[in-house]
Each structure stands twice: as structure tokens, then as C-alpha cells.
Design an enzyme around this catalytic site. Structure first.
Site, mmCIF file in Angstrom:
data_model
loop_
_atom_site.group_PDB
_atom_site.id
_atom_site.type_symbol
_atom_site.label_atom_id
_atom_site.label_comp_id
_atom_site.label_asym_id
_atom_site.label_seq_id
_atom_site.Cartn_x
_atom_site.Cartn_y
_atom_site.Cartn_z
ATOM 1 N N THR A 104 -5.272 -16.074 9.380
ATOM 2 C CA THR A 104 -6.314 -16.859 8.700
ATOM 3 C C THR A 104 -6.648 -16.235 7.355
ATOM 4 O O THR A 104 -6.842 -15.024 7.252
ATOM 5 C CB THR A 104 -7.577 -16.938 9.593
ATOM 6 O OG1 THR A 104 -7.184 -17.510 10.838
ATOM 7 C CG2 THR A 104 -8.665 -17.789 8.945
ATOM 8 N N CYS A 157 -5.492 6.727 -5.691
ATOM 9 C CA CYS A 157 -4.901 6.834 -4.370
ATOM 10 C C CYS A 157 -4.472 8.269 -4.074
ATOM 11 O O CYS A 157 -4.298 8.640 -2.930
ATOM 12 C CB CYS A 157 -3.706 5.909 -4.266
ATOM 13 S SG CYS A 157 -4.059 4.306 -4.931
HETATM 14 C C1 LIG Z 1 -0.007 -0.020 -10.264
HETATM 15 C C2 LIG Z 1 -0.647 -0.230 -8.935
HETATM 16 N N1 LIG Z 1 0.033 -0.847 -7.963
HETATM 17 C C3 LIG Z 1 -0.502 -1.070 -6.758
HETATM 18 C C4 LIG Z 1 -1.789 -0.662 -6.458
HETATM 19 C C5 LIG Z 1 -2.348 -0.946 -5.104
HETATM 20 O O1 LIG Z 1 -3.256 -2.040 -5.173
HETATM 21 P P1 LIG Z 1 -4.359 -2.273 -4.044
HETATM 22 O O2 LIG Z 1 -5.414 -1.236 -4.260
HETATM 23 O O3 LIG Z 1 -4.858 -3.652 -4.283
HETATM 24 O O4 LIG Z 1 -3.673 -2.137 -2.742
HETATM 25 C C6 LIG Z 1 -2.530 0.022 -7.429
HETATM 26 C C7 LIG Z 1 -3.866 0.565 -7.132
HETATM 27 O O5 LIG Z 1 -4.289 1.575 -7.678
HETATM 28 C C8 LIG Z 1 -1.954 0.229 -8.711
HETATM 29 O O6 LIG Z 1 -2.626 0.840 -9.683
#
Ligand SMILES: Cc1ncc(COP(=O)(O)O)c(C=O)c1O
Length: 386
Positions: free
Chosen positions: A239, A328
Site C-alpha cells: 500500500t 549516513c
Molecule cells: C547521493 C545520495 N544517494 C542516496 C541517498 C539515500 O537517500 P535516502 O536517504 O532517501 O535513502 C543519499 C542520502 O544521503 C544521497 O545523498
């Protein structure tokens, strides 16, 4: 003092209009878009509008949007979906050394499934080596994945040239672009690039977290990662997140409406910040591309002699929010793979901070942040006796 948020590459503040719309959808339009009654149809209408709004930013008549839970999922769907679909035609996948971990880790996982992985080097500005790309592309290549704008240093990749090389090589490959950092900020030229698959994420452009999309060129076939329903052309069953998707659509619409001058305004904030920092005597070195070549919103600086975490914490204490490496990775002490790939020496690697701006920042904030940052650097240097 009001905090200053300069971590817009990690995530952005949602527009107030987006929050209002999402609350309304939660409260009033809660019908399941797959239901055939009137409330379900209202949900379906919201999805259709958002799909149109998001699709418009890809500036192509030849593709469509599949909603996902964000950029990470879009990258996984694109890479695993394409490689597995095409594995009978070839086993080679190519990417670059400065990709986001959601691409690099996904490619490594495909390598464990038996694909041959080639990671292209980049130069000191983060530009992918096109000669290496040309050499690596062959009849076995089924996938090329490149980032449009580096989330750490703001490099803009030569995607048109890469796309032309791919075409020339006659590789049976699909071309995937990670446009998470450029969607809503820079024009996407998916047709000039010759892109087949493009990932985007709502929360990087003043939309909600947990929503993103994969743009697919018509005719491109992928293997789904999960099964269980007809939603999103069976490529992303389950969904739909209607409030998130509606918010994503509105954020995309706002970005499109404001496109004129937005990039210039954000670039100016970055320039004002750096100039003020230098005027105040802070020794900062720009990492990656020169200011005018980089994406408008990203500035990566090293402050030799000061550990990034120390300055980041001092800035945070002063209400100024920035990042060390990509969001991240920032809870992991290892040096950034992007800064390593551009060949930074240890001292610059360990003292690198990313300042990232958005249209919701002001010139006054840029100046105040630079002043505070320079002051904190002076104090830290006095304290460390350097
Ligand atoms: C270049 C890039 N790709 C992918 C992502 C991942 O995106 P999301 O946070 O929406 O999973 C990020 C997040 O920092 C990003 O900067």
C-alpha cells in the site's frame, strides 16, 4: 540564538505547505488507493497528481515514476532490478569510487551474487575518469551507475559524455543515475544523458522522509525486489505511502515553480559564508571542485590542525548544524571514502566538514555561521596551542 541549519545534504526542512498537505491527507484522505470506492479513488487521484508533479522534474516525455521509500530503495531497485534482469546478457557492472553507500554496497552485494564489479577512479575534483570508463565498457557490461552530484563534495559528473561513451560502446547496459542530491536543485537532463533509470528522494528537497522514486525510461524492464501486490507496476508492491507521496509531489512542484534563480541564491549563500570565514582569518581549504564548478549547495572544507568531530561538536554547541562526511557515515569513525578517493592527505581528511545550504537559509545566517565558526576555530587553536 536561533539555530542555523547547514546540513541540507543530509536532509532539508520540509516546506510548511508540505506539512499542511500531509496532515490533511492523513486526516481526511485516508482511503486505500487500491480500494474501488470513492475514498479509494480520491487516494488514487492524489497519487496521480504527485506522479505528474515529480515526473515533470525529469524533463522527459519518455519515462515514468515508481514511488519508493526513498533514495536508498530506489538505488537498490534500479541496480539489483536491472542487473538480475539482464544477467543472461552479461555480468559486468560499473560504478565510481565516489558513489553513495546505497550504490556502492548494492554493487558489492551484486558482486557476491557473481557479477564482475569495476569501480572507476576519480580525479582530485571528484570527476569520474572517462578514459577508464571507455576502456571498461564492453559487450559484457549490463549496468553503469553514476552519481549526478556528489553528496559529500558537490562534484557534478559529466553524465552526457558518459552516456555517449556507453552508446558508442554498444554495451547491452542500462545507465542509472543517482540524482538524490540534484533533484529539485539542478536541471535533470535525462534525455541528453541517455539515462534509463534515475533515483530521487523527497527529503533532500524540502519534502518528507521515507519517500522517493525511481524514474524509468519506457520499455526498461526490472526484476522487483519484493513481491505481494499490483502497486507501482508490481515493481514496488505494498500500500502506497499516500501522505508522503502527496508531500513529495508538492515539494517537487514548489521546486519547479521556484527554479529560476534558486541555484544562484543558494550558491551566493555558500560564497558569502566562505568569504566571511576567510575575512575572519579562518584557514579553510576547499575540498573537491572549485566553488563555481560544484553544485550550488555543497561546500566541503578542511581546517588543518582541528579534528572534524571536535569542530562539529563545538559548532553544534553554538547551534550551528553541519556534517562530517556524509550523514549516513557520520556516526562511523572511518574516513570518508569520497575524500579518500579524491586523494586527500590524512590531515585534510581528518579535519573535513561539509556545510550544505538550502533556499530556506538566509544571508544573515551564512554570515553569522561563518563568524561563529571562525571564532570557535581561534579558541580551539589557542586551546590546542597551535
Ligand atoms: C547521493 C545520495 N544517494 C542516496 C541517498 C539515500 O537517500 P535516502 O536517504 O532517501 O535513502 C543519499 C542520502 O544521503 C544521497 O545523498
Amino acid at each position: 540564538m536561533k539555530p542555523i541549519y547547514l546540513d541540507n545534504s543530509a536532509t532539508t526542512r520540509p516546506h510548511p505547505e508540505v506539512i499542511t498537505l500531509m496532515s490533511r491527507v492523513q486526516e481526511e484522505n485516508y482511503g486505500n488507493p487500491s480500494s474501488t470506492h470513492a475514498m479509494g479513488m480520491e487516494g488514487e487521484k492524489l497519487l496521480t497528481l504527485a506522479r505528474k508533479q515529480v515526473n515533470a522534474l525529469f524533463r522527459s516525455e519518455a519515462g515514468r515514476v515508481i514511488f519508493t521509500s526513498g533514495g536508498t530503495e530506489a538505488n537498490n531497485l534500479a541496480l539489483k532490478g536491472a542487473a538480475r534482469r539482464l544477467k543472461k546478457r552479461g555480468r559486468k557492472i560499473i560504478t565510481s569510487a565516489i558513489e553513495h553507500s546505497s550504490v556502492l554496497d548494492c554493487c558489492r552485494s551484486l558482486a557476491e551474487e557473481g557479477f564482475e564489479l569495476k569501480i572507476l577512479p576519480v580525479d582530485s575534483k571528484g570527476q569520474v575518469d572517462l578514459q577508464s570508463l571507455e576502456k571498461e565498457l564492453n559487450r559484457e557490461t549490463v549496468l553503469l551507475s553514476l552519481i549526478h552530484v556528489s553528496n559529500e563534495i558537490g562534484t557534478v559528473q559529466p553524465l552526457t559524455e558518459a552516456g555517449q561513451l556507453m552508446k558508442k560502446s554498444k554495451a547491452p547496459a542500462l545507465f542509472h543515475i543517482d540524482a538524490v542530491q540534484s533533484f529539485g536543485k539542478l536541471p535533470l537532463e535525462v534525455d541528453s544523458w541517455g539515462a534509463d533509470l534515475v533515483s530521487a528522494s523527497a527529503h533532500k528537497t524540502h519534502g518528507p522522509k521515507g519517500t522517493g522514486c525511481l524514474w524509468l525510461r519506457n520499455g526498461v524492464m526490472l526484476d522487483a525486489l519484493i513481491q505481494g501486490g499490483d502497486q507501482e507496476e508490481k515493481l514496488r508492491p505494498g500500500t502506497e505511502n499516500c501522505p508522503g507521496i502527496a508531500g513529495f509531489g508538492l515539494a517537487a512542484q514548489i521546486a519547479a515553480d521556484r527554479s529560476l534563480g534558486t541555484a544562484d541564491k543558494v550558491r551566493r549563500l555558500k560564497e558569502i559564508f566562505l568569504l566571511k570565514l576567510q575575512e575572519e582569518g579562518a584557514a579553510a581549504i576547499v575540498n573537491g571542485p572549485a566553488l563555481e564548478e560544484a553544485a550550488p549547495h555543497i561546500l566541503n572544507l578542511s581546517f588543518p590542525g582541528i579534528k572534524a568531530e571536535v569542530l562539529l561538536n563545538a559548532l553544534s554547541g553554538a547551534g550551528i548544524y553541519v556534517s562530517a562526511g556524509s550523514a549516513c557515515h557520520s556516526r562511523h569513525p572511518e574516513p570518508s571514502h569520497v575524500l579518500e578517493a579524491i586523494g586527500l592527505e590524512r590531515m585534510r581528511l581528518e579535519s573535513a566538514l561539509r556545510f550544505s545550504f538550502s533556499i530556506l537559509n538566509t544571508e544573515e545566517e551564512a554570515l553569522r555561521a561563518a563568524e561563529s565558526c571562525a571564532g570557535l576555530i581561534k579558541n580551539l587553536k589557542n586551546f590546542l596551542g597551535s
